[in-house]
Design an enzyme around this catalytic site. Structure first.
Site, mmCIF file in Angstrom:
data_model
loop_
_atom_site.group_PDB
_atom_site.id
_atom_site.type_symbol
_atom_site.label_atom_id
_atom_site.label_comp_id
_atom_site.label_asym_id
_atom_site.label_seq_id
_atom_site.Cartn_x
_atom_site.Cartn_y
_atom_site.Cartn_z
ATOM 1 N N ASP A 36 0.821 -1.212 0.000
ATOM 2 C CA ASP A 36 0.000 0.000 0.000
ATOM 3 C C ASP A 36 0.859 1.268 0.000
ATOM 4 O O ASP A 36 2.090 1.200 0.045
ATOM 5 C CB ASP A 36 -0.956 -0.021 1.205
ATOM 6 C CG ASP A 36 -0.242 -0.426 2.494
ATOM 7 O OD1 ASP A 36 0.877 0.084 2.724
ATOM 8 O OD2 ASP A 36 -0.775 -1.270 3.249
ATOM 9 N N ASP A 105 0.681 6.165 -13.631
ATOM 10 C CA ASP A 105 0.249 5.257 -14.698
ATOM 11 C C ASP A 105 -1.174 5.672 -15.087
ATOM 12 O O ASP A 105 -2.044 5.782 -14.227
ATOM 13 C CB ASP A 105 0.245 3.819 -14.150
ATOM 14 C CG ASP A 105 0.486 2.774 -15.218
ATOM 15 O OD1 ASP A 105 -0.001 2.965 -16.336
ATOM 16 O OD2 ASP A 105 1.150 1.765 -14.917
ATOM 17 N N ASP A 207 -0.766 3.824 -20.587
ATOM 18 C CA ASP A 207 -0.939 2.381 -20.763
ATOM 19 C C ASP A 207 -1.598 2.051 -22.105
ATOM 20 O O ASP A 207 -2.594 2.671 -22.491
ATOM 21 C CB ASP A 207 -1.829 1.858 -19.618
ATOM 22 C CG ASP A 207 -2.007 0.356 -19.655
ATOM 23 O OD1 ASP A 207 -1.026 -0.346 -19.374
ATOM 24 O OD2 ASP A 207 -3.119 -0.109 -19.985
ATOM 25 N N GLU A 264 3.221 3.448 -23.727
ATOM 26 C CA GLU A 264 3.511 2.012 -23.692
ATOM 27 C C GLU A 264 3.125 1.462 -25.053
ATOM 28 O O GLU A 264 1.958 1.472 -25.431
ATOM 29 C CB GLU A 264 2.703 1.312 -22.603
ATOM 30 C CG GLU A 264 3.134 -0.139 -22.461
ATOM 31 C CD GLU A 264 2.027 -1.119 -22.145
ATOM 32 O OE1 GLU A 264 2.347 -2.242 -21.753
ATOM 33 O OE2 GLU A 264 0.849 -0.775 -22.304
ATOM 34 N N HIS A 332 6.277 -5.306 -14.812
ATOM 35 C CA HIS A 332 5.248 -6.160 -14.209
ATOM 36 C C HIS A 332 4.565 -7.087 -15.216
ATOM 37 O O HIS A 332 3.728 -7.889 -14.827
ATOM 38 C CB HIS A 332 4.215 -5.251 -13.552
ATOM 39 C CG HIS A 332 3.516 -4.405 -14.576
ATOM 40 N ND1 HIS A 332 4.149 -3.396 -15.287
ATOM 41 C CD2 HIS A 332 2.258 -4.454 -15.062
ATOM 42 C CE1 HIS A 332 3.312 -2.861 -16.140
ATOM 43 N NE2 HIS A 332 2.149 -3.486 -16.026
ATOM 44 N N ASP A 333 4.871 -6.940 -16.506
ATOM 45 C CA ASP A 333 4.282 -7.808 -17.534
ATOM 46 C C ASP A 333 5.271 -8.849 -18.038
ATOM 47 O O ASP A 333 4.942 -9.622 -18.947
ATOM 48 C CB ASP A 333 3.855 -6.976 -18.761
ATOM 49 C CG ASP A 333 2.688 -6.053 -18.470
ATOM 50 O OD1 ASP A 333 1.913 -6.344 -17.538
ATOM 51 O OD2 ASP A 333 2.553 -5.044 -19.186
HETATM 52 O O1 TEU Z 1 -0.097 -3.895 -21.155
HETATM 53 C C1 TEU Z 1 -0.710 -3.809 -22.418
HETATM 54 C C2 TEU Z 1 -0.004 -4.163 -23.547
HETATM 55 O O2 TEU Z 1 0.155 -3.297 -24.386
HETATM 56 C C3 TEU Z 1 0.495 -5.538 -23.690
HETATM 57 O O3 TEU Z 1 -0.545 -6.432 -23.562
HETATM 58 C C4 TEU Z 1 1.152 -5.685 -25.010
HETATM 59 O O4 TEU Z 1 0.277 -5.424 -26.055
HETATM 60 C C5 TEU Z 1 1.753 -7.041 -25.157
HETATM 61 O O5 TEU Z 1 2.563 -7.295 -24.041
HETATM 62 C C6 TEU Z 1 2.590 -7.105 -26.411
HETATM 63 O O6 TEU Z 1 3.681 -7.923 -26.245
HETATM 64 C C7 TEU Z 1 -0.625 -2.977 -20.273
HETATM 65 C C8 TEU Z 1 -0.174 -3.204 -18.862
HETATM 66 O O7 TEU Z 1 1.212 -3.036 -18.765
HETATM 67 C C9 TEU Z 1 -0.665 -4.526 -18.377
HETATM 68 O O8 TEU Z 1 -0.236 -4.817 -17.084
HETATM 69 C C10 TEU Z 1 -2.169 -4.489 -18.427
HETATM 70 O O9 TEU Z 1 -2.660 -5.760 -18.069
HETATM 71 C C11 TEU Z 1 -2.703 -4.105 -19.782
HETATM 72 O O10 TEU Z 1 -2.032 -2.951 -20.289
HETATM 73 C C12 TEU Z 1 -4.165 -3.753 -19.704
HETATM 74 O O11 TEU Z 1 -4.325 -2.524 -19.072
#
Ligand code: TEU
Length: 561
Positions: A36, A105, A207, A264, A332-333
């Site tokens: 948090d 974000d 995003d 992004e 985080h992705d």
């Molecule tokens: O990620 C979105 C995004 O653009 C990815 O799905 C991308 O298209 C893919 O990795 C291509 O390789 C963002 C955030 O970073 C993610 O955590 C969210 O889940 C998503 O948007 C939805 O908001």
């Protein structure tokens, strides 16, 4: 020596070192198992001590958490689990008092289906908010297929009975896409951005921004385009009105504050990326592309150094004179940096993490350092689907199962490439739950926390943590690492990534070993002609002009003129 002058303008946001915090996993101050804002406030001095100059925090707005905050139900509210607006104000003040910029974000390709706009929109075709979203009336038949990243069936159109129509969701069914063609919706977004900018936010991470504009006729895309993420970006990205909207966003918000915005996603080509960030266009300031994390994105396509060098070098070249990029190795992705690009075995985890941090902090472009990578945290490698928390994993599993996919292979891929790998709690010390929470953490803590943690690493001058600090210091004190020209050396060397950074009459050399054996590199001169500015080992052995590198050794040398 050939003189090289800075051909691009100096800007404060180019000079930042950005630290990314996944708030759910940083520090839990109240024992509910979820990180948090008060937790972040407790660690402000730690963050400052890292030598980073800006912080980006993943979404902290009100959200039902279908996608951990990327589904926003109120753009001006703070998620209850994270705290209050008062906490937010204290946190941002705390950053600013320490000279740290703050990046918010902003998720405006879609909202949550629990946002008031969507609740209203789905009630009636005549509702005032109807056009805030994309609808396809069922009497027109089924709309052309659109791929959804997180849908259980991979279908981005969801039928909604109350109004007998389909709505569009590129992500989960609980993340309906906003309709940027509606000027009122756009004004709401700009208003929201001004609200946060007035609170002192210094930057916005936009995003999924490449997807905001959609051809309203929803034409048919080639069959099977969804099977390749590059094609998904090509067909979903950079829609026809994207630049009109981005210019308007610049006029309405960005030009009025001393803020920057990073997109992004960068479309599919260099031209797309340039069209978003070139200064003479007055749109956005920075962009990050996915190509560097598409190298090594599955068990059948593991990381290899040749592609890694080639991708980073070609992007740098395309942006050498104009525009500005971000550099990142994880977020985080993505899986953990050391597990994907380094070597996370007990023997080499620390040294290869230091090598990768050397890359991140000596490369051209604004570095984004993901929390925990300053310790060399590694993947958690879940084995069973019940351990996963991420909607992408859970719905991806359901989809693969229903399509009769090879589930063993699917689970292997998930184990190495799942987003949950990088979402495990920060490892502060060797007490229960790594000092993250006194309650039960929302996601498992990595078992290696008793030896990979902040407290242990604070005590050792040779830790990944202290090496990270030395590297941030080197970057902030030397413009050459920000603005210096980048040139790749020995493109075909399959063990070493070496490059120079050059600014005016200064020339630095970065040599990174990507192998777990000893290797060698030939300098232009004998080592006495260089000063060693950074090294992840205590020594650098050499014989004349040849330096002998230990496994994953990383050095930064400055040529003595
Ligand atoms: O990620 C979105 C995004 O653009 C990815 O799905 C991308 O298209 C893919 O990795 C291509 O390789 C963002 C955030 O970073 C993610 O955590 C969210 O889940 C998503 O948007 C939805 O908001």
């Amino acid at each position: 020596m050939v003189k090289s002058t800075v051909s691009i303008s100096k800007k404060w946001w180019k000079e930042q070192i950005i630290y990314q915090i996944y708030p759910r996993s940083f520090l839990d101050s109240d024992g509910d198992g979820i990180g948090d804002l008060k937790g972040i406030i407790e660690k402000l001095d730690y963050i400052k001590s890292l030598g980073v100059t800006a912080v980006w925090i993943n979404p902290i707005y009100s959200s039902p958490n279908d996608d951990n905050g990327y589904d926003i139900s109120n753009y001006r509210g703070i998620m209850e689990e994270f705290g209050s607006m008062e906490d937010f104000d204290t946190m941002i003040e705390g950053f600013h008092q320490r000279g740290i910029k703050f990046v918010m974000d902003l998720v405006v390709n879609h909202s949550s289906d629990e946002h008031e706009w969507f609740k209203q929109a789905r009630c009636s075709r005549h509702n005032l908010y109807r056009d805030y979203y994309h609808w396809w009336p069922a009497e027109k038949g089924k709309p052309n297929f659109r791929f959804s990243f997180f849908d259980e069936r991979g279908d981005a159109w969801k039928y909604d009975a109350p109004t007998d129509a389909y709505y569009l969701h590129y992500f989960s069914a609980k993340q309906p896409d906003l309709n940027w063609e509606n000027p009122e919706l756009r004004q709401e977004i700009y208003d929201t951005m001004r609200f946060w900018a007035d609170k002192g936010v210094d930057g916005f991470r936009l995003d999924a921004f490449q997807y905001i504009s959609k051809d309203q006729s929803f034409p048919c895309f080639p069959e099977g385009y969804q099977n390749n993420v590059v094609d998904v970006i090509k067909y979903h990205g950079m829609g026809p009105t994207l630049h009109d909207h981005t210019r308007e966003l610049y006029e309405e918000v960005l030009s009025k504050y001393d803020v920057f915005a990073v997109s992004e996603g960068a479309g599919s080509t260099f031209e797309d990326a340039h069209s978003l960030v070139d200064e003479d266009r007055n749109e956005l300031q920075m962009v990050y592309h996915f190509e560097a994390v598409q190298i090594g994105d599955g068990i059948e396509n593991p990381h290899n150094l040749a592609d890694f060098k080639q991708v980073h070098s070609k992007w740098d070249k395309a942006f050498r004179e104009k525009g500005w990029l971000s550099i990142f190795l994880a977020n985080h992705d993505e899986p953990r940096m050391v597990s994907r690009f380094g070597n996370d075995s007990d023997e080499f985890r620390a040294v290869s993490a230091k090598m990768l941090n050397t890359f991140l902090l000596t490369m051209r472009g604004t570095p984004y350092c993901y929390f925990g990578d300053e310790l060399g945290m590694k993947n958690i490698y879940f084995e069973d689907i019940s351990e996963y928390k991420d909607i992408a994993a859970i719905n991806g599993y359901k989809k693969a199962l229903s399509e009769g996919k090879d589930m063993q292979k699917f689970m292997q891929n998930l184990k190495f490439y799942s987003r949950d790998n990088s979402r495990t709690p920060m490892q502060w010390n060797d007490s229960e739950n790594a000092g993250f929470s006194t309650g039960s953490p929302w996601i498992s803590v990595n078992k290696d926390y008793s030896w990979v943690n902040v407290e242990v690493q604070e005590k050792s001058s040779e830790s990944v943590l202290n090496h990270f600090r030395a590297m941030t210091k080197l970057r902030t004190e030397n413009d050459i690492l920000v603005y210096g020209k980048y040139d790749l050396l020995e493109a075909d060397n399959s063990e070493i990534y070496a490059y120079t950074r050059t600014l005016d009459d200064q020339s630095w050399l970065v040599v990174l070993s990507f192998v777990d054996t000893d290797t060698m590199f030939k300098l232009a001169n004998s080592l006495q002609h260089y000063e060693v500015l950074a090294n992840n080992y205590s020594e650098l052995s050499h014989e004349g002009e040849t330096i002998k590198l230990k496994p994953y050794q990383a050095v930064v040398l400055s040529a003595i003129v």
